[in-house]
Design a protein around this motif. Structure first.
Motif, mmCIF file in Angstrom:
data_model
loop_
_atom_site.group_PDB
_atom_site.id
_atom_site.type_symbol
_atom_site.label_atom_id
_atom_site.label_comp_id
_atom_site.label_asym_id
_atom_site.label_seq_id
_atom_site.Cartn_x
_atom_site.Cartn_y
_atom_site.Cartn_z
ATOM 1 N N TYR A 50 -54.745 -23.767 11.456
ATOM 2 C CA TYR A 50 -55.272 -25.043 11.828
ATOM 3 C C TYR A 50 -56.750 -25.076 11.643
ATOM 4 O O TYR A 50 -57.474 -24.155 11.827
ATOM 5 C CB TYR A 50 -54.640 -25.223 13.329
ATOM 6 C CG TYR A 50 -53.189 -25.655 13.301
ATOM 7 C CD1 TYR A 50 -52.221 -24.959 12.618
ATOM 8 C CD2 TYR A 50 -53.076 -26.840 14.264
ATOM 9 C CE1 TYR A 50 -51.073 -25.535 12.734
ATOM 10 C CE2 TYR A 50 -51.519 -27.197 14.286
ATOM 11 C CZ TYR A 50 -50.510 -26.537 13.512
ATOM 12 O OH TYR A 50 -49.175 -26.905 13.495
ATOM 13 N N ARG A 69 -51.904 -20.013 13.634
ATOM 14 C CA ARG A 69 -50.936 -20.172 14.399
ATOM 15 C C ARG A 69 -49.808 -19.496 13.798
ATOM 16 O O ARG A 69 -49.628 -19.459 12.440
ATOM 17 C CB ARG A 69 -50.399 -21.752 14.438
ATOM 18 C CG ARG A 69 -51.156 -22.499 15.806
ATOM 19 C CD ARG A 69 -52.249 -22.953 15.321
ATOM 20 N NE ARG A 69 -52.987 -23.714 16.267
ATOM 21 C CZ ARG A 69 -54.075 -23.185 17.264
ATOM 22 N NH1 ARG A 69 -54.297 -22.127 16.894
ATOM 23 N NH2 ARG A 69 -54.704 -24.016 18.017
ATOM 24 N N GLN A 71 -45.934 -19.402 12.634
ATOM 25 C CA GLN A 71 -44.805 -20.387 12.343
ATOM 26 C C GLN A 71 -43.595 -19.514 12.520
ATOM 27 O O GLN A 71 -43.190 -19.211 11.561
ATOM 28 C CB GLN A 71 -45.097 -21.260 11.254
ATOM 29 C CG GLN A 71 -43.877 -22.559 11.141
ATOM 30 C CD GLN A 71 -44.141 -23.433 12.329
ATOM 31 O OE1 GLN A 71 -45.301 -24.154 12.351
ATOM 32 N NE2 GLN A 71 -42.923 -23.662 13.091
ATOM 33 N N LEU A 77 -43.949 -22.760 16.958
ATOM 34 C CA LEU A 77 -45.220 -22.375 16.822
ATOM 35 C C LEU A 77 -45.824 -21.588 17.941
ATOM 36 O O LEU A 77 -45.649 -21.890 19.270
ATOM 37 C CB LEU A 77 -46.167 -23.780 16.924
ATOM 38 C CG LEU A 77 -47.577 -23.778 16.254
ATOM 39 C CD1 LEU A 77 -47.193 -23.531 14.604
ATOM 40 C CD2 LEU A 77 -48.120 -24.898 16.423
ATOM 41 N N MET A 79 -49.177 -19.436 19.627
ATOM 42 C CA MET A 79 -50.466 -19.351 19.712
ATOM 43 C C MET A 79 -51.189 -18.046 19.488
ATOM 44 O O MET A 79 -50.576 -17.130 19.994
ATOM 45 C CB MET A 79 -50.934 -20.299 20.713
ATOM 46 C CG MET A 79 -50.510 -21.475 21.011
ATOM 47 S SD MET A 79 -50.847 -22.667 19.681
ATOM 48 C CE MET A 79 -52.519 -23.232 20.258
#
Ligand code: C2E
Ligand code: MG
Ligand code: MG
Ligand code: MG
Length: 301
Positions: A50, A69, A71, A77, A79
């Motif tokens: 991101y 991130r 996935q 998602l 962190m």
């Protein structure tokens, strides 16, 4: 389970202890699953970067910080604070770091093609203490930049103070290598660690990122909070370092920090970290600005 229920009914103290053990057990199982999922995550590349924008003190976009991130196929998602420590603990930080560097440089190439090299926003990537001692990351960065024929000053690495203190001699050598290539070095979360002033002077650091904790303290409007940030900025100026303030959440603070001499800003006030799919619409209204003519941190953030 019936036994546990009975104990719990009998004496609540004991019940809580049992409950706590169960919770710990769940956490450990959860951690183990994430840990064993990580191999696949890396080999299949389930990570996404991101991008959070950084603006200069004329409110022009100058760059983005790349934030990872995970996935996860079933958990969604995840962190970085929830998986980067596991990656580090399981010695997978090296392949992960290479993935991050590859992706960020590929994104830089997209920016360059979309906006031209003069208007190309820079990208900074986070590199941990364990990663920086490894010279493969330096080689990869160098080869990827030349693969795309990208100017090195468009890339920056963000290192925390703790990374500078561990393995000092090796870190110093790496920073010099990166700096000689033209890559910018940002000192991340500045003020939360223990770096000495001499460290700042003798390493090839270009930018201090003042930690969010100092910036949020400004909102309380105490003279102490303000003087502390002022002192950091003045010190940075004396050492010819630029300053980015992290964690900008409201507008008033930008004016205050600009008056003190802060060069650049990043935070939710401008934007949360954006998925790649959100970048084009975020950039569109900004493109009329002649950003490049006024870069306060020349050709980089
Ligand atoms: P960091 O490098 O200090 O990144 C800034 C963090 O603060 C990001 O959290 C960002 O989303 C958050 N943030 C930015 N502006 C604001 C604001 O205005 N308010 C608040 N409350 N928060 C704000 P994120 O994305 O969760 O990343 C956390 C940390 O994980 C990063 O801290 C960085 O140390 C680490 N990290 C992220 N990506 C990578 C990576 O690719 N490699 C490594 N080694 N570490 C990474
Ligand atoms: Mg960072
Ligand atoms: Mg930071
Ligand atoms: Mg931070």
């Amino acid at each position: 389970n019936a036994d546990i229920a009975m104990y719990q009914a009998k004496e609540s103290g004991r019940g809580q202890a049992i409950f706590f053990q169960h919770k710990m057990f769940d956490d450990i199982v959860h951690l183990h699953r994430l840990e064993s999922d990580l191999d696949k995550a890396i080999s299949q590349d389930q990570f996404e970067l991101y991008y959070q924008p950084i603006f200069n003190n004329e409110q022009q976009l100058i760059g983005f910080e790349a934030l990872a991130r995970w996935q996860h196929p079933s958990r969604g998602l995840i962190m970085p604070l929830d998986f980067v420590p596991i990656i580090e603990k399981t010695n997978k930080i090296k392949p992960f770091g290479l993935l991050v560097a590859r992706k960020a440089i590929a994104q830089l190439d997209k920016f360059r093609h979309l906006y031209g090299v003069e208007q190309c926003p820079s990208i900074s990537i986070n590199v941990s203490a364990l990663q920086i001692v490894d010279d493969e990351i330096v080689q990869l960065i160098e080869s990827q930049l030349s693969h795309y024929a990208l100017p090195a000053h468009l890339l920056a690495i963000e290192l925390t103070e703790s990374a500078l203190i561990e393995n000092h001699a090796l870190v110093k050598a790496r920073l010099k290598q990166l700096s000689d290539l033209g890559i910018k070095i940002y000192l991340d979360d500045f003020g939360t660690g223990y770096s000495s002033l001499s460290l700042l002077q003798h390493l090839n650091i270009d930018v201090l990122k003042i930690d969010r904790a100092f910036i949020s303290a400004l909102a309380e409007q105490t003279p102490e909070a303000k003087n502390l940030v002022k002192a950091i900025i003045h010190m940075a100026q004396a050492l010819h370092l630029k300053v980015i303030a992290e964690g900008i959440e409201d507008k008033q603070i930008i004016a205050q920090l600009t008056a003190i001499g802060c060069h650049a800003f990043q935070g939710y006030y401008y934007a949360k970290p954006l998925a790649v799919a959100q970048l084009a619409s975020f950039m569109a209204p900004l493109l009329n600005h002649k950003r490049h003519s006024n870069r306060v941190i020349p050709n980089s953030v």
